[in-house]
Each structure stands twice: as C-alpha cells, then as structure tokens.
Scaffold this active site. Structure first.
Site, PDB file in Angstrom:
ATOM      1  N   GLY A  15      20.873  81.761  25.925  1.00  0.00           N
ATOM      2  CA  GLY A  15      19.872  80.967  26.643  1.00  0.00           C
ATOM      3  C   GLY A  15      18.716  80.620  25.732  1.00  0.00           C
ATOM      4  N   ARG A  76      26.808  78.580  24.668  1.00  0.00           N
ATOM      5  CA  ARG A  76      27.583  79.792  24.965  1.00  0.00           C
ATOM      6  C   ARG A  76      28.976  79.491  24.422  1.00  0.00           C
ATOM      7  NH1 ARG A  76      23.468  82.766  27.957  1.00  0.00           N
ATOM      8  NH2 ARG A  76      22.367  81.279  29.251  1.00  0.00           N
ATOM      9  N   ASP A 107      21.030  89.828  24.180  1.00  0.00           N
ATOM     10  CA  ASP A 107      21.984  90.912  23.923  1.00  0.00           C
ATOM     11  C   ASP A 107      23.414  90.410  23.707  1.00  0.00           C
ATOM     12  OD1 ASP A 107      22.184  90.297  26.677  1.00  0.00           O
ATOM     13  OD2 ASP A 107      23.071  92.257  27.084  1.00  0.00           O
ATOM     14  N   THR A 130      14.825  85.829  23.956  1.00  0.00           N
ATOM     15  CA  THR A 130      15.311  85.717  25.337  1.00  0.00           C
ATOM     16  C   THR A 130      14.109  85.851  26.259  1.00  0.00           C
ATOM     17  OG1 THR A 130      16.585  86.810  27.081  1.00  0.00           O
ATOM     18  CG2 THR A 130      15.942  88.190  25.238  1.00  0.00           C
ATOM     19  N   ASP A 132      14.161  87.229  29.049  1.00  0.00           N
ATOM     20  CA  ASP A 132      14.338  88.393  29.933  1.00  0.00           C
ATOM     21  C   ASP A 132      13.600  89.661  29.486  1.00  0.00           C
ATOM     22  OD1 ASP A 132      15.943  86.933  31.609  1.00  0.00           O
ATOM     23  OD2 ASP A 132      17.798  87.487  30.588  1.00  0.00           O
ATOM     24  N   ASP A 134      14.724  92.104  27.886  1.00  0.00           N
ATOM     25  CA  ASP A 134      15.568  93.261  28.210  1.00  0.00           C
ATOM     26  C   ASP A 134      16.226  93.881  26.974  1.00  0.00           C
ATOM     27  OD1 ASP A 134      17.156  91.090  27.701  1.00  0.00           O
ATOM     28  OD2 ASP A 134      18.531  91.396  29.368  1.00  0.00           O
ATOM     29  N   ARG A 176      18.776  88.517  35.867  1.00  0.00           N
ATOM     30  CA  ARG A 176      20.027  88.959  36.504  1.00  0.00           C
ATOM     31  C   ARG A 176      20.152  90.472  36.476  1.00  0.00           C
ATOM     32  NH1 ARG A 176      24.115  85.851  33.158  1.00  0.00           N
ATOM     33  NH2 ARG A 176      22.218  85.458  32.010  1.00  0.00           N
TER      34      ARG A 176
HETATM   35  P1  ATP Z   1      20.264  85.341  27.194  1.00  0.00           P
HETATM   36  O1  ATP Z   1      19.680  86.728  27.250  1.00  0.00           O
HETATM   37  O2  ATP Z   1      19.204  84.314  27.142  1.00  0.00           O
HETATM   38  O3  ATP Z   1      21.330  85.071  28.216  1.00  0.00           O
HETATM   39  P2  ATP Z   1      22.328  85.957  25.270  1.00  0.00           P
HETATM   40  O4  ATP Z   1      22.328  85.963  23.795  1.00  0.00           O
HETATM   41  O5  ATP Z   1      22.476  87.291  25.957  1.00  0.00           O
HETATM   42  O6  ATP Z   1      21.004  85.202  25.748  1.00  0.00           O
HETATM   43  P3  ATP Z   1      25.033  85.211  26.061  1.00  0.00           P
HETATM   44  O7  ATP Z   1      25.537  83.970  26.683  1.00  0.00           O
HETATM   45  O8  ATP Z   1      25.281  86.497  26.764  1.00  0.00           O
HETATM   46  O9  ATP Z   1      23.464  84.961  25.801  1.00  0.00           O
HETATM   47  O10 ATP Z   1      25.668  85.349  24.590  1.00  0.00           O
HETATM   48  C1  ATP Z   1      25.612  84.269  23.686  1.00  0.00           C
HETATM   49  C2  ATP Z   1      26.930  84.150  22.993  1.00  0.00           C
HETATM   50  O11 ATP Z   1      27.181  85.348  22.247  1.00  0.00           O
HETATM   51  C3  ATP Z   1      28.144  84.008  23.910  1.00  0.00           C
HETATM   52  O12 ATP Z   1      28.344  82.694  24.347  1.00  0.00           O
HETATM   53  C4  ATP Z   1      29.270  84.475  23.001  1.00  0.00           C
HETATM   54  O13 ATP Z   1      29.685  83.457  22.140  1.00  0.00           O
HETATM   55  C5  ATP Z   1      28.586  85.576  22.174  1.00  0.00           C
HETATM   56  N1  ATP Z   1      28.913  86.886  22.758  1.00  0.00           N
HETATM   57  C6  ATP Z   1      28.414  87.448  23.870  1.00  0.00           C
HETATM   58  N2  ATP Z   1      28.981  88.643  24.119  1.00  0.00           N
HETATM   59  C7  ATP Z   1      29.900  88.825  23.148  1.00  0.00           C
HETATM   60  C8  ATP Z   1      30.841  89.853  22.850  1.00  0.00           C
HETATM   61  N3  ATP Z   1      30.948  90.953  23.617  1.00  0.00           N
HETATM   62  N4  ATP Z   1      31.625  89.699  21.751  1.00  0.00           N
HETATM   63  C9  ATP Z   1      31.533  88.610  20.968  1.00  0.00           C
HETATM   64  N5  ATP Z   1      30.666  87.595  21.209  1.00  0.00           N
HETATM   65  C10 ATP Z   1      29.868  87.694  22.268  1.00  0.00           C
END
Ligand code: ATP
Length: 326
Positions: A15, A76, A107, A130, A132, A134, A176
């Site tokens: 995000g 994503r 994360d 992020t 959040d 978190d 969330r």
């Molecule tokens: P936000 O906190 O704003 O949602 P985020 O980094 O947690 O940001 P995610 O959509 O959860 O956002 O993760 C971003 C990208 O990281 C995912 O689209 C995916 O490509 C990669 N990713 C997430 N989890 C994994 C995982 N367990 N293994 C490999 N790649 C991952």
C-alpha cells in the site's frame, strides 16, 4: 583505472503511504552523494520481476518531497509470492549488477524482502512505509502521522455536524489488524469510544455508556472503529447499537482517503532520516534488516522480527481515552 561505482536500487511496495516520495528522494540524493549509482524499480515486485529499472539522479527526485503517493508506483504481486517469481527478480538484480536493494513497504513487502535475501547475494534493507504503524522496530512508520491527521480532519468535520444536529456518528478507519490509527485519531479527536482489534469490543456496554452520557448532558457522540475490529465494522456496529438503543447511528467510512495527501512534516522528516540511514546501512554492509527510529535514535531490526515481534499499543493512552470521554 577508476573502480566501478557500487549500485543500489530502491522500490516502493504494498500500500502506498504519504512520505514514500520523501524517502526515495533522500535515498537518491544521499546515495549519489556517497558515490553510488542509484536505480528506481517501478511498480513494486511486479516491476522488479519485469526488470523495470530507471537510473535516478538528484534532479529526478525534484519537487516530490511534498507529494503523497509514490512516483515509483507500487503494486501487489502474486508472482513474487512464488519461488519462480523470486528467481526472476533475482536474475534482474544480477543482470544490472545491483549490490543493494532498498524496499519501502509494510510487513508483506518485508516477508518478500527476507525471502529474496536468502537467494540473492546483494544486501536487502527495508524502510517502514505503511500507514498502519504495525511494524516492530520503529516508533513510527512513514505515512502513519499523515493518515492520523487525515482521520482527525474527518472527525473534526463530522463533529461539527454531529453537534449541530445532535447526532451519533460512527467513523470507520483503516486498520485490518492494528488499531494504531484509530486510537490516535480517537484521542486527538475527542471521540467517546474507540473499537480496535487489539481489545475486546462489548457493544452492549458501549450502548449503556452512550445512554449514560446522554443523561449527563451529552448531545452527540463520535465512535471510532478500526475496520478489523471484531464487531464487523461501522455498519455492523451501527445496526447493533440501533437494536440496543433505538437510536440512529450515522456511518462514515473514510477508506482510501487516509492513504493519500501531502505528508506531514513528521512524515517528511522521518522519511528523509530513514532514507539517509538506509544508505548508511548499505555502506556499512548490513543486510536483511529494517531501519527504524526508536526514542529518536536510528536503529536496525532483523526483517523477520519486524513482523514476528508484536508492537505494543500505548495501553496508558487507551485507558485514558475512556476517562477523557466521560
Ligand atoms: P501495507 O502494510 O500497506 O499493506 P505491505 O507491504 O504489507 O503494505 P502487501 O500487499 O502485504 O503490502 O505485500 C506487498 C507485496 O509483498 C505482495 O504483493 C507480495 O508481492 C509480497 N509479499 C507479501 N507477502 C509475501 C510472502 N509471504 N512471500 C513473498 N512475498 C510476499
């Protein structure tokens, strides 16, 4: 003969959050200043797999410190969740002879970054980006302060109309799995109640407190609910409170408005500081870590700990919120 320049690449992922641009600007300018070649990866892990690199210099990050969103775009990526996708990403980094990869995200992005660090020889460094807040290992994440202020702006506006019409409002904020935004926005906005995933929600008790508040002379009320609260969100809470009290609760879902907007000075400074520190971390040889700020000091946390260890909510503030709402 001159030694070839070391190369780093920076990416925004997951995000978007206000301040990501300020972090990219800081990484590019600090990196170039330290004699590095700096590349931007577009569209998160999707762009990495597809080899979407652009070389960046001090002028390519002009006029972005105050902008929300991310000039590098974000995405994503389902493909990066697979071994095959990560292999392709690794090949792209190797082809361009990248030595360090800096990822600004949450994360999920760090899960991916940690896996990449296991298969690729270069250094992997995360920056907490992020709304959040978190992530363990930093007091604040880049974008959180702006998101809280956006939520506060909405609460203040709703309060005006709530007071004028003597209405009851429930505002749903992002979160969330975490209630950081909701707690800060509720306390700074003077909300009567805050419903978050970290604490048990008892709508019957809330209904009783609302009625008691009316008896004490309250004419309106503001309830903040995090989208991930177990009550099911603002509409579900409004329905249940209506059943319990017979009163009409107006609902406002703030949604993606919280992600955008010009970053606050707190976010711009944090992003600039962590961007610079991430380049220092690269130069010092660190890998598989997140850079963060705790008690005003920059620090490192192993990527794995940023999601395995739980960042604690300010329990004093939570208890105080209930007292201040009386
Ligand atoms: P936000 O906190 O704003 O949602 P985020 O980094 O947690 O940001 P995610 O959509 O959860 O956002 O993760 C971003 C990208 O990281 C995912 O689209 C995916 O490509 C990669 N990713 C997430 N989890 C994994 C995982 N367990 N293994 C490999 N790649 C991952």
């Amino acid at each position: 003969m001159n030694k070839p320049k070391k190369r780093i690449a920076v990416m925004t992922s997951g995000g978007d959050s206000p301040g990501m641009n300020a972090a990219v600007r800081s990484i590019v300018r600090k990196g170039v200043n330290a004699g590095l070649a700096v590349f931007g990866v577009q569209r998160g892990y999707e762009g990495l797999i597809d080899g979407e690199f652009i070389e960046m210099g001090p002028r390519s990050v002009s006029d972005i410190i105050h902008r929300g969103g991310t000039l590098l775009k974000t995405a994503r990526s389902q493909r990066f969740r697979t071994e095959e996708g990560r292999e392709k990403a690794k090949e792209k980094l190797e082809k361009l002879c990248i030595n360090g990869f800096l990822i600004i995200g949450g994360d999920g992005s760090f899960h991916g970054a940690h896996k990449l660090s296991k298969i690729w020889d270069g250094q992997v460094i995360g920056l907490p980006g992020t709304i959040d807040n978190d992530l363990y290992g930093t007091d604040l994440t880049i974008g959180f302060d702006t998101a809280v202020n956006t939520a506060l702006y909405a609460i203040d506006h709703l309060r005006d109309t709530a007071e004028a019409h003597e209405r009851f409002f429930i505002i749903e904020l992002m979160g969330r799995h975490a209630g950081f935004i909701s707690l800060m926005a509720a306390v700074s906005g003077g909300a009567e109640e805050v419903l978050i995933p970290e604490t048990k929600t008892d709508l019957e008790a809330i209904a009783r407190r609302m009625e008691a508040g009316l008896k004490r002379g309250k004419k309106s009320c503001m309830i903040v609910v995090a989208e991930g609260d177990e009550c099911g969100g603002a509409y579900a809470a409004a329905q249940r409170l209506h059943e319990l009290t017979g009163r009409d609760y107006k609902v406002c879902i703030l949604g993606h408005v919280q992600r955008g907007g010009s970053p606050t000075s707190v976010d711009r400074v944090l992003a600039s500081k962590l961007g610079g520190f991430a380049v220092d971390a690269f130069l010092e040889g660190h890998t598989d870590v997140m850079v963060g700020e705790v008690n005003g000091q920059c620090c490192f946390t192993p990527l794995k700990e940023t999601w395995e260890k739980k960042k604690k909510l300010d329990s004093y503030l939570l208890d105080l919120a209930a007292v201040l709402a009386t």
